[in-house]
Design a protein around this motif. Structure first.
Motif, PDB file in Angstrom:
ATOM      1  N   PRO A 115      18.101  -5.222  23.691  1.00 31.48           N
ATOM      2  CA  PRO A 115      19.526  -5.262  21.882  1.00 31.48           C
ATOM      3  C   PRO A 115      20.682  -4.934  22.028  1.00 31.48           C
ATOM      4  O   PRO A 115      20.477  -4.889  22.989  1.00 31.48           O
ATOM      5  CB  PRO A 115      17.476  -4.303  21.300  1.00 31.48           C
ATOM      6  CG  PRO A 115      17.509  -3.000  22.673  1.00 31.48           C
ATOM      7  CD  PRO A 115      17.636  -4.222  23.604  1.00 31.48           C
TER       8      PRO A 115
ATOM      9  N   LEU B 130      12.803   4.956  17.873  1.00 28.77           N
ATOM     10  CA  LEU B 130      13.532   3.519  17.169  1.00 28.77           C
ATOM     11  C   LEU B 130      12.274   3.145  16.610  1.00 28.77           C
ATOM     12  O   LEU B 130      11.051   3.519  17.145  1.00 28.77           O
ATOM     13  CB  LEU B 130      14.070   2.763  18.779  1.00 28.77           C
ATOM     14  CG  LEU B 130      15.032   3.443  18.624  1.00 28.77           C
ATOM     15  CD1 LEU B 130      15.664   2.290  19.920  1.00 28.77           C
ATOM     16  CD2 LEU B 130      16.536   2.910  17.896  1.00 28.77           C
TER      17      LEU B 130
ATOM     18  N   VAL C  86       9.588  -0.535  16.806  1.00 30.73           N
ATOM     19  CA  VAL C  86       9.674  -2.172  17.063  1.00 30.73           C
ATOM     20  C   VAL C  86       9.192  -2.532  15.871  1.00 30.73           C
ATOM     21  O   VAL C  86       7.357  -2.442  16.030  1.00 30.73           O
ATOM     22  CB  VAL C  86       9.741  -2.009  18.511  1.00 30.73           C
ATOM     23  CG1 VAL C  86       9.431  -3.817  18.425  1.00 30.73           C
ATOM     24  CG2 VAL C  86      10.523  -1.817  19.051  1.00 30.73           C
TER      25      VAL C  86
ATOM     26  N   THR D 299      11.158 -10.349  15.885  1.00 36.47           N
ATOM     27  CA  THR D 299      10.615  -9.081  16.492  1.00 36.47           C
ATOM     28  C   THR D 299      11.734  -7.948  15.926  1.00 36.47           C
ATOM     29  O   THR D 299      12.866  -9.039  15.777  1.00 36.47           O
ATOM     30  CB  THR D 299      11.186  -8.522  18.078  1.00 36.47           C
ATOM     31  OG1 THR D 299      10.242  -9.107  18.566  1.00 36.47           O
ATOM     32  CG2 THR D 299      11.513  -7.250  18.613  1.00 36.47           C
TER      33      THR D 299
ATOM     34  N   LEU E 221      13.307  -4.133  15.473  1.00 29.64           N
ATOM     35  CA  LEU E 221      14.098  -3.237  16.233  1.00 29.64           C
ATOM     36  C   LEU E 221      14.833  -2.110  14.150  1.00 29.64           C
ATOM     37  O   LEU E 221      15.832  -2.938  13.925  1.00 29.64           O
ATOM     38  CB  LEU E 221      15.045  -3.427  16.665  1.00 29.64           C
ATOM     39  CG  LEU E 221      15.607  -2.921  17.709  1.00 29.64           C
ATOM     40  CD1 LEU E 221      14.405  -0.899  18.135  1.00 29.64           C
ATOM     41  CD2 LEU E 221      16.552  -2.744  18.782  1.00 29.64           C
TER      42      LEU E 221
ATOM     43  N   SER F 266      16.531  -7.753  14.400  1.00 39.34           N
ATOM     44  CA  SER F 266      15.925  -8.928  14.909  1.00 39.34           C
ATOM     45  C   SER F 266      15.945 -10.472  15.361  1.00 39.34           C
ATOM     46  O   SER F 266      17.453 -10.308  15.655  1.00 39.34           O
ATOM     47  CB  SER F 266      15.316  -9.379  13.607  1.00 39.34           C
ATOM     48  OG  SER F 266      16.295 -10.572  13.252  1.00 39.34           O
TER      49      SER F 266
ATOM     50  N   GLY G  44      13.040 -11.197  20.675  1.00 38.28           N
ATOM     51  CA  GLY G  44      12.821 -10.423  21.547  1.00 38.28           C
ATOM     52  C   GLY G  44      13.896  -9.727  22.583  1.00 38.28           C
ATOM     53  O   GLY G  44      13.499  -8.810  23.513  1.00 38.28           O
TER      54      GLY G  44
ATOM     55  N   TRP H  61      20.193 -10.917  18.797  1.00 38.48           N
ATOM     56  CA  TRP H  61      19.832  -9.986  18.194  1.00 38.48           C
ATOM     57  C   TRP H  61      20.856 -10.111  17.081  1.00 38.48           C
ATOM     58  O   TRP H  61      21.606 -10.493  16.534  1.00 38.48           O
ATOM     59  CB  TRP H  61      20.111  -9.016  18.828  1.00 38.48           C
ATOM     60  CG  TRP H  61      18.884  -8.226  19.884  1.00 38.48           C
ATOM     61  CD1 TRP H  61      18.400  -8.725  21.084  1.00 38.48           C
ATOM     62  CD2 TRP H  61      17.487  -8.119  18.845  1.00 38.48           C
ATOM     63  NE1 TRP H  61      17.167  -8.155  21.461  1.00 38.48           N
ATOM     64  CE2 TRP H  61      16.858  -7.908  20.550  1.00 38.48           C
ATOM     65  CE3 TRP H  61      16.943  -7.357  17.962  1.00 38.48           C
ATOM     66  CZ2 TRP H  61      15.553  -7.068  20.302  1.00 38.48           C
ATOM     67  CZ3 TRP H  61      15.642  -7.152  17.937  1.00 38.48           C
ATOM     68  CH2 TRP H  61      15.263  -6.737  19.122  1.00 38.48           C
TER      69      TRP H  61
END
Length: 123
Positions: free
Chosen positions: A4, A36, A38, A45, A47, A65, A69, A73
């Motif tokens: 991430p 965190l 998810v 995905t 976060l 996102s 994943g 990001w």
């Protein structure tokens, strides 16, 4: 292993951490000092992480996102919630997100909302 945007560099990732005094190579970084969460929605995905919007208090939630994943990001974005009394004194301590069915998420979160100002008594 997911990668991430947790390098946390404020300028390059958009993360929000006004409180943090941490720096890396002269740039402020986010501490990610809370839980965190998810979730997957629409093939992406998501976060969720705490965002410290003030030097003292001012806790909120930010999200990033990724399509896979792992890479690509998005920049962090602050969440906007319809709340009883949203404002600068509202504190969201963390955001625990769960799937509620296809295309739906639900979050459980401890929060503190400021009390509404009391009306002054009539003279």
């Amino acid at each position: 292993t997911p990668h991430p945007p947790a390098a946390g560099l404020v300028a390059s990732t958009g993360c929000v951490d006004v409180r943090s005094g941490q720096e890396e190579n002269g740039e402020r970084v986010c501490e990610f000092d809370g839980k965190l969460s998810v979730a997957i929605l629409g093939g992406r995905t998501l976060l969720y992480a705490r965002a410290n919007t003030k030097t003292c208090g001012g806790r909120s939630v930010q999200v990033s996102s990724s399509a896979d994943g792992i890479t690509g990001w998005s920049r962090w974005q602050l969440l906007s919630l319809d709340a009883p009394a949203p404002g600068p004194s509202t504190n969201l301590y963390f955001f625990n997100v769960h799937a509620l069915g296809p295309g739906r998420l639900i979050a459980v979160f401890p929060a503190a909302f400021p009390a509404p100002a009391a009306a002054a008594p009539a003279p």
